[in-house]
Motif scaffolding. Structure first.
Motif, PDB file in Angstrom:
ATOM      1  N   LEU A 158     -25.312  22.470 -37.601  1.00 30.97           N
ATOM      2  CA  LEU A 158     -26.426  21.945 -38.400  1.00 30.97           C
ATOM      3  C   LEU A 158     -27.665  21.716 -37.542  1.00 30.97           C
ATOM      4  O   LEU A 158     -28.779  22.052 -37.939  1.00 30.97           O
ATOM      5  CB  LEU A 158     -25.996  20.649 -39.082  1.00 30.97           C
ATOM      6  CG  LEU A 158     -27.049  19.964 -39.963  1.00 30.97           C
ATOM      7  CD1 LEU A 158     -27.466  20.887 -41.099  1.00 30.97           C
ATOM      8  CD2 LEU A 158     -26.506  18.650 -40.528  1.00 30.97           C
ATOM      9  N   ASP A 159     -27.470  21.156 -36.329  1.00 35.73           N
ATOM     10  CA  ASP A 159     -28.601  20.949 -35.425  1.00 35.73           C
ATOM     11  C   ASP A 159     -29.225  22.276 -35.021  1.00 35.73           C
ATOM     12  O   ASP A 159     -30.457  22.406 -34.983  1.00 35.73           O
ATOM     13  CB  ASP A 159     -28.146  20.178 -34.180  1.00 35.73           C
ATOM     14  CG  ASP A 159     -27.757  18.745 -34.500  1.00 35.73           C
ATOM     15  OD1 ASP A 159     -28.183  18.236 -35.557  1.00 35.73           O
ATOM     16  OD2 ASP A 159     -27.027  18.127 -33.691  1.00 35.73           O
ATOM     17  N   ASP A 160     -28.379  23.255 -34.717  1.00 39.51           N
ATOM     18  CA  ASP A 160     -28.913  24.568 -34.330  1.00 39.51           C
ATOM     19  C   ASP A 160     -29.681  25.199 -35.489  1.00 39.51           C
ATOM     20  O   ASP A 160     -30.755  25.807 -35.280  1.00 39.51           O
ATOM     21  CB  ASP A 160     -27.765  25.490 -33.902  1.00 39.51           C
ATOM     22  CG  ASP A 160     -27.095  24.997 -32.617  1.00 39.51           C
ATOM     23  OD1 ASP A 160     -27.728  24.194 -31.890  1.00 39.51           O
ATOM     24  OD2 ASP A 160     -25.949  25.391 -32.350  1.00 39.51           O
ATOM     25  N   LEU A 161     -29.150  25.031 -36.708  1.00 36.42           N
ATOM     26  CA  LEU A 161     -29.817  25.620 -37.864  1.00 36.42           C
ATOM     27  C   LEU A 161     -31.163  24.945 -38.119  1.00 36.42           C
ATOM     28  O   LEU A 161     -32.170  25.604 -38.392  1.00 36.42           O
ATOM     29  CB  LEU A 161     -28.909  25.495 -39.096  1.00 36.42           C
ATOM     30  CG  LEU A 161     -29.462  26.095 -40.399  1.00 36.42           C
ATOM     31  CD1 LEU A 161     -29.729  27.595 -40.230  1.00 36.42           C
ATOM     32  CD2 LEU A 161     -28.473  25.846 -41.546  1.00 36.42           C
ATOM     33  N   GLU A 162     -31.224  23.592 -38.012  1.00 35.49           N
ATOM     34  CA  GLU A 162     -32.480  22.870 -38.211  1.00 35.49           C
ATOM     35  C   GLU A 162     -33.503  23.224 -37.129  1.00 35.49           C
ATOM     36  O   GLU A 162     -34.695  23.401 -37.415  1.00 35.49           O
ATOM     37  CB  GLU A 162     -32.229  21.360 -38.210  1.00 35.49           C
ATOM     38  CG  GLU A 162     -31.560  20.839 -39.475  1.00 35.49           C
ATOM     39  CD  GLU A 162     -31.390  19.334 -39.466  1.00 35.49           C
ATOM     40  OE1 GLU A 162     -31.145  18.759 -40.530  1.00 35.49           O
ATOM     41  OE2 GLU A 162     -31.526  18.722 -38.383  1.00 35.49           O
ATOM     42  N   THR A 163     -32.992  23.341 -35.898  1.00 28.35           N
ATOM     43  CA  THR A 163     -33.909  23.700 -34.809  1.00 28.35           C
ATOM     44  C   THR A 163     -34.470  25.098 -35.002  1.00 28.35           C
ATOM     45  O   THR A 163     -35.680  25.331 -34.817  1.00 28.35           O
ATOM     46  CB  THR A 163     -33.167  23.611 -33.471  1.00 28.35           C
ATOM     47  OG1 THR A 163     -32.633  22.287 -33.299  1.00 28.35           O
ATOM     48  CG2 THR A 163     -34.109  23.916 -32.317  1.00 28.35           C
ATOM     49  N   PHE A 164     -33.638  26.036 -35.380  1.00 24.88           N
ATOM     50  CA  PHE A 164     -34.099  27.403 -35.606  1.00 24.88           C
ATOM     51  C   PHE A 164     -35.103  27.462 -36.761  1.00 24.88           C
ATOM     52  O   PHE A 164     -36.137  28.128 -36.658  1.00 24.88           O
ATOM     53  CB  PHE A 164     -32.880  28.311 -35.900  1.00 24.88           C
ATOM     54  CG  PHE A 164     -33.259  29.727 -36.234  1.00 24.88           C
ATOM     55  CD1 PHE A 164     -33.643  30.616 -35.233  1.00 24.88           C
ATOM     56  CD2 PHE A 164     -33.253  30.173 -37.549  1.00 24.88           C
ATOM     57  CE1 PHE A 164     -33.997  31.908 -35.544  1.00 24.88           C
ATOM     58  CE2 PHE A 164     -33.608  31.473 -37.860  1.00 24.88           C
ATOM     59  CZ  PHE A 164     -33.987  32.347 -36.853  1.00 24.88           C
ATOM     60  N   ALA A 165     -34.795  26.735 -37.853  1.00 28.03           N
ATOM     61  CA  ALA A 165     -35.702  26.739 -39.002  1.00 28.03           C
ATOM     62  C   ALA A 165     -37.045  26.078 -38.649  1.00 28.03           C
ATOM     63  O   ALA A 165     -38.110  26.529 -39.080  1.00 28.03           O
ATOM     64  CB  ALA A 165     -35.052  26.020 -40.187  1.00 28.03           C
ATOM     65  N   TYR A 166     -36.999  25.020 -37.834  1.00 30.46           N
ATOM     66  CA  TYR A 166     -38.239  24.332 -37.432  1.00 30.46           C
ATOM     67  C   TYR A 166     -39.079  25.230 -36.540  1.00 30.46           C
ATOM     68  O   TYR A 166     -40.306  25.281 -36.659  1.00 30.46           O
ATOM     69  CB  TYR A 166     -37.881  23.031 -36.715  1.00 30.46           C
ATOM     70  CG  TYR A 166     -39.086  22.254 -36.217  1.00 30.46           C
ATOM     71  CD1 TYR A 166     -39.891  21.547 -37.096  1.00 30.46           C
ATOM     72  CD2 TYR A 166     -39.399  22.244 -34.863  1.00 30.46           C
ATOM     73  CE1 TYR A 166     -40.991  20.849 -36.646  1.00 30.46           C
ATOM     74  CE2 TYR A 166     -40.500  21.541 -34.398  1.00 30.46           C
ATOM     75  CZ  TYR A 166     -41.289  20.840 -35.300  1.00 30.46           C
ATOM     76  OH  TYR A 166     -42.380  20.146 -34.845  1.00 30.46           O
ATOM     77  N   GLN A 167     -38.425  25.927 -35.622  1.00 34.96           N
ATOM     78  CA  GLN A 167     -39.151  26.830 -34.741  1.00 34.96           C
ATOM     79  C   GLN A 167     -39.737  28.014 -35.495  1.00 34.96           C
ATOM     80  O   GLN A 167     -40.809  28.517 -35.137  1.00 34.96           O
ATOM     81  CB  GLN A 167     -38.234  27.315 -33.616  1.00 34.96           C
ATOM     82  CG  GLN A 167     -37.830  26.201 -32.649  1.00 34.96           C
ATOM     83  CD  GLN A 167     -36.839  26.677 -31.607  1.00 34.96           C
ATOM     84  OE1 GLN A 167     -36.335  27.815 -31.689  1.00 34.96           O
ATOM     85  NE2 GLN A 167     -36.536  25.824 -30.634  1.00 34.96           N
ATOM     86  N   GLU A 168     -39.054  28.475 -36.522  1.00 36.87           N
ATOM     87  CA  GLU A 168     -39.550  29.604 -37.307  1.00 36.87           C
ATOM     88  C   GLU A 168     -40.656  29.194 -38.274  1.00 36.87           C
ATOM     89  O   GLU A 168     -41.376  30.032 -38.797  1.00 36.87           O
ATOM     90  CB  GLU A 168     -38.397  30.235 -38.092  1.00 36.87           C
ATOM     91  CG  GLU A 168     -37.375  30.956 -37.220  1.00 36.87           C
ATOM     92  CD  GLU A 168     -37.964  32.189 -36.545  1.00 36.87           C
ATOM     93  OE1 GLU A 168     -38.857  32.812 -37.153  1.00 36.87           O
ATOM     94  OE2 GLU A 168     -37.555  32.512 -35.412  1.00 36.87           O
ATOM     95  N   GLY A 169     -40.775  27.889 -38.520  1.00 43.06           N
ATOM     96  CA  GLY A 169     -41.820  27.412 -39.393  1.00 43.06           C
ATOM     97  C   GLY A 169     -41.419  27.246 -40.839  1.00 43.06           C
ATOM     98  O   GLY A 169     -42.232  26.853 -41.674  1.00 43.06           O
TER      99      GLY A 169
END
Length: 443
Positions: free
Chosen positions: A27-38
């Motif tokens: 979940l943390d990896d998914l949130e981080t990836f989504a935040y970085q992608e915008g």
């Protein structure tokens, strides 16, 4: 068997914990990836929780909270009580001091009212003693005046007035002593001190190096012009300038009055303030509380510093003494064959400037320019300014702690001004009042 069941349960719990950790990580990896992608606006939950944890830890340290027990074991109500107790340890002393300050202000007002009452009673008794009180009377048929013999109810016995005055002074001394002891014990201050917080914080960082640089440039310019005039064997005198319409508009005089004097004025004005004379003496024991109720001090012109020096040294009495007047009339030294001291010459110069400029309401800048011209003519500029710098009472009472005068004693500026000491000047002193004097003489 029972043991095998327990082992299976423990293995199952361990698998669940591993699965929970794996899901959190994903979940943390998914949130981080989504935040970085915008595609995800807010920060990842792990980053938010880490920042909140840091804030909570800092608050715990600042509030000095006792959380030795596990937070999970405490109920929300217990946690709230812990936080309230920690905040109360900080807020309550401030509230107590605020209440004490209000009580002090109330007592001071009452004391001042009592002093005013005593002064009124003493004043009325003084009038009664002098016999100037107004008494009711009537005229008889013969035109003579007959005073009314009925005693006045407002008249105070002189003995009673004296006792009241002594009692009031005694009470005032006791009250002042109590206030001073209280202020020293509670607020850590004593009488006669000016707290540093009285000055504006942005003024404490003022840099005076540009002012020194400005003084150096003006001194160098005056020095070059004076040397040029001396090399040409041409000395500017006041008699040469009588016929000039605007009076003394030569290059050297302008440099002295417009550049050197202004640069010296700005450097002497660094941190210079006018001490307040309207403060009640009753407030002296709590001087440390003054910043909370007063504004920043008013600035003061350096010429006023010279005038204060003249008044503190009884300059008028010295200049108007018979011995000094005779010495001026017959060109004799004041003290026998001894030379005139810098102090005597400064008092005489200030008196001359005041006598010539005050009747025409000239500005402080004009009077300071006249004094600087006189100092250069007598080759005493450094010694006169040094007298002001070495006057401890003036420096301590009129200069802020961060000022150039209080920090350095004006030493570097005196060294700069000493470059003009070996040069001869004959500058006009009365430029600001010459035309006015001519108009006055014409009428």
């Amino acid at each position: 068997s029972e043991e095998e069941k327990q082992e299976q349960i423990e293995v199952q719990k361990e698998k669940q914990r591993e699965l929970i950790l794996q899901l959190k990580t994903q979940l943390d990896d998914l949130e981080t990836f989504a935040y970085q992608e915008g595609s995800y606006d807010s920060l990842p939950q792990s980053v938010v929780m880490e920042r909140q944890r840091m804030i909570i830890n800092e608050l715990i340290k600042k509030l000095d909270m006792d959380l030795s027990e596990d937070v999970a074991t405490l109920s929300p109500e217990e946690l709230r009580q812990r936080v309230d107790a920690a905040i109360a340890q900080i807020v309550n002393p401030a509230r107590v001091k605020e209440q004490l300050v209000e009580q002090l202000k109330t007592q001071i007002r009452d004391l001042e009212m009592f002093i005013s009452f005593i002064q009124d009673e003493v004043g009325s008794s003084g009038k009664a003693e002098d016999g100037h009180c107004e008494c009711a009377g009537r005229k008889d048929g013969g035109g003579s005046y007959k005073a009314n013999t009925r005693p006045s109810g407002n008249r105070v016995n002189p003995e009673d007035a004296r006792r009241m005055r002594e009692t009031g002074l005694h009470l005032m001394r006791r009250m002042l002593a109590v206030l001073q002891i209280f202020a020293v014990s509670q607020f850590g201050c004593a009488t006669g001190q000016i707290p540093r917080t009285l000055w504006q914080k942005d003024q404490a960082n003022k840099d005076y190096s540009p002012l020194i640089k400005k003084l150096e440039l003006s001194v160098e310019r005056v020095r070059q012009l004076a040397m040029k005039h001396q090399q040409e064997d041409h000395v500017i005198s006041s008699s040469d300038l009588q016929d000039v319409p605007l009076g003394g508009r030569d290059e050297l005089t302008l440099a002295v009055r417009k550049e050197l004097t202004i640069a010296l004025r700005d450097l002497m004005a660094h941190g210079l303030y006018a001490s307040s004379q309207g403060m009640s003496l009753v407030l002296a024991p709590i001087a440390c509380l003054i910043p909370a109720f007063t504004s920043s001090p008013q600035t003061m012109h350096p010429w006023e510093l010279f005038v204060k020096y003249y008044n503190t040294k009884n300059g008028q009495a010295f200049v108007e003494s018979p011995a000094h007047k005779l010495s001026q009339s017959f060109a004799l030294p004041v003290t026998g064959g001894a030379a005139v001291t810098p102090k005597q010459s400064l008092l005489t110069a200030i008196h001359t400037v005041l006598t010539e400029h005050d009747p025409f309401k000239r500005s402080a800048d004009s009077e300071l320019k006249a004094l600087v011209c006189m100092a250069l003519n007598e080759q005493r500029l450094v010694s006169w300014v040094n007298l002001i710098c070495k006057s401890g009472a003036l420096v301590q009472s009129h200069y802020q702690p961060w000022s150039y005068m209080a920090n350095t004693g004006f030493e570097s500026a005196l060294n700069v001004l000493s470059r003009l000491s070996n040069l001869k000047f004959n500058l006009p002193v009365d430029l600001a009042v010459r035309q006015l004097k001519n108009i006055k003489d014409a009428f």
